[in-house]
Design an enzyme around this catalytic site. Sequence first.
Site, short mmCIF file in Angstrom:
data_model
loop_
_atom_site.label_atom_id
_atom_site.label_comp_id
_atom_site.label_asym_id
_atom_site.label_seq_id
_atom_site.Cartn_x
_atom_site.Cartn_y
_atom_site.Cartn_z
N GLY A 194 101.33 -24.46 105.20
CA GLY A 194 102.15 -24.47 106.41
C GLY A 194 101.34 -24.93 107.62
O GLY A 194 101.23 -26.12 107.85
N SER B 267 97.44 -27.37 100.46
CA SER B 267 97.84 -27.81 101.79
C SER B 267 97.09 -27.02 102.87
O SER B 267 95.87 -27.03 102.88
CB SER B 267 99.35 -27.70 101.93
OG SER B 267 99.79 -28.41 103.05
N TYR B 268 97.80 -26.33 103.77
CA TYR B 268 97.09 -25.55 104.80
C TYR B 268 96.33 -24.37 104.19
O TYR B 268 95.48 -23.77 104.85
CB TYR B 268 98.04 -25.07 105.90
CG TYR B 268 97.30 -24.63 107.14
CD1 TYR B 268 96.89 -25.56 108.09
CD2 TYR B 268 96.96 -23.29 107.34
CE1 TYR B 268 96.17 -25.17 109.21
CE2 TYR B 268 96.24 -22.89 108.46
CZ TYR B 268 95.85 -23.83 109.39
OH TYR B 268 95.12 -23.45 110.50
N ASP C 233 99.30 -38.57 97.40
CA ASP C 233 99.66 -37.80 98.58
C ASP C 233 99.16 -38.50 99.83
O ASP C 233 97.97 -38.82 99.93
CB ASP C 233 99.04 -36.40 98.47
CG ASP C 233 99.27 -35.56 99.72
OD1 ASP C 233 100.28 -35.79 100.41
OD2 ASP C 233 98.43 -34.68 100.00
N HIS D 87 101.54 -34.30 96.84
CA HIS D 87 100.93 -33.23 97.62
C HIS D 87 100.88 -31.91 96.86
O HIS D 87 99.90 -31.18 96.92
CB HIS D 87 101.71 -33.06 98.92
CG HIS D 87 101.06 -32.17 99.92
ND1 HIS D 87 99.83 -32.43 100.47
CD2 HIS D 87 101.48 -31.00 100.48
CE1 HIS D 87 99.51 -31.47 101.34
NE2 HIS D 87 100.50 -30.59 101.36
#
Length: 499
Positions: A90, A189-190, A423, A476
């Site tokens: 996120g 991701s985050y 990605d 991703h």
Amino acid sequence: MASSVSSSSSTFLLLVVVAAAYFAGSFCRAAPAGAQVTSLPGFAGGKLPSKHYAGYVTVDESHGRRLFYYLVESERDPAKDPLVLWLNGGPGCSSFDGFVYEHGPFNFESGGSAGSLPKLHLNPYSWSKVSSVIYLDSPAGVGLSYSKNVSDYETGDLKTAADSHTFLLKWFQLYPEFLKNPFYIAGESYAGVYVPTLSHEVVKGIHEGVKPAINFKGYMVGNGVCDTAFDGNALVPFAHGMALISEDIYKEANTACQGNYWNGSSADCEEALSKVDTAVEELNIYDILEPCYHGTNVNKSRVPQSFKDLGATSKPLPVRTRMTGRAWPLRAPVRDGRVPSWQELAVSAPSGVPCMSDVVATAWLNNDNVRSAIHAEPVSSIGPWLLCTDQLDFRHDAGSMIVYHKNLTSQGYPALIYSGDHDMCVPHTGTEAWTSSLGYGVIDSWRPWFVNEQVSGYTQGYEKGLTFATIKGAGHTVPEYKPQEALAFYSRWLAGSKL
């Protein structure tokens, strides 16, 4: 006398048999009462493939800050198999993203009509095939986690790591049977920030003798953010290598920006980068091979009519039309300070956040019966589940992750850093560059790795247990695109084998 001896012998033999069965085949449990998930709405397949538990852990009593978890025990040997904590990114996105769309025990099929409950089918490539997995919604305000004090939604990297560490300590008190299992932290991701910062807190706690003692063995990061400069300079070389921009556009950008794309300040650099943006703006940033749906209508020709249409070995049901992750605008890597929410990015983007639709997960997790089955607070109490919340005021306050990775690996904690090679959100070019920048010697030179005798990606192994790997053709969220290959590298790495 003979009768009495016979009776005693029988009783003794019975106790021996019971004890042998207990120690040979059972897993001594101390799970909190009422935490077991016994059935799931939408799953008509009978008994769950392994034991599931879910509920809340309060990480701050005074504020009523509670984090929601869902535990899927290993389908193989939960007493011995690794235990893995999974975190989505996120910041502000729920780890049910991983549960529903990536490597959870089920594939989800749309119910077919508005308001209908999705159907669940067993996922042959679930990561619970070889490990127990905890899916954690963190920080409070994300997914099914919440706080009674809205000030808790003003948070950041460091507070999130501290809360998640508190969660783990309390969780292991509730489930002490897992303390002896090898424990790993993983995410994407985050979570490229969440994973190393939480790992740092866990290791610090181990050094300080914090109890219960966590048997931490290493960590994994997939397509994760790491460092402003490395991430920010990754896109232009990626676009060039993938033939998304011409040689002329690449040379113009490289010359004008002098290789510093994320923070180019000259007018010539900005003009050159605008040409790059224009060339790639219509692509799905989460996977450049996948279509990007710019509206709410789904191309129904791509969605199977039934689960059986896919065949037993097909990839998970394509029930969403975009891949979630850190959706910052192009050329804007995570920097120190406040991080825009998903919804803010949607407002600021000309046509909204690219390729976004998460109808199936939303329908399932906002169903009252589902909430009751997994011991989550109802919608009427904490509001609807959202893939990515807009409640947080989140600050990136941990700086570059390179220092964290260096610290952890230098202490002997293995790390698998993997990238779906299509990605464009967090391109593999940046990840490959920063892993190399740690300065460790190469002990396993760049080579392909295989599944079913097919090249599934490339890998390079370094000293200190650091491994970098690509997954060919993945975007991703790697397990969503390449579930079989993802289970292969995951299980091999956890087993201590080379990919």
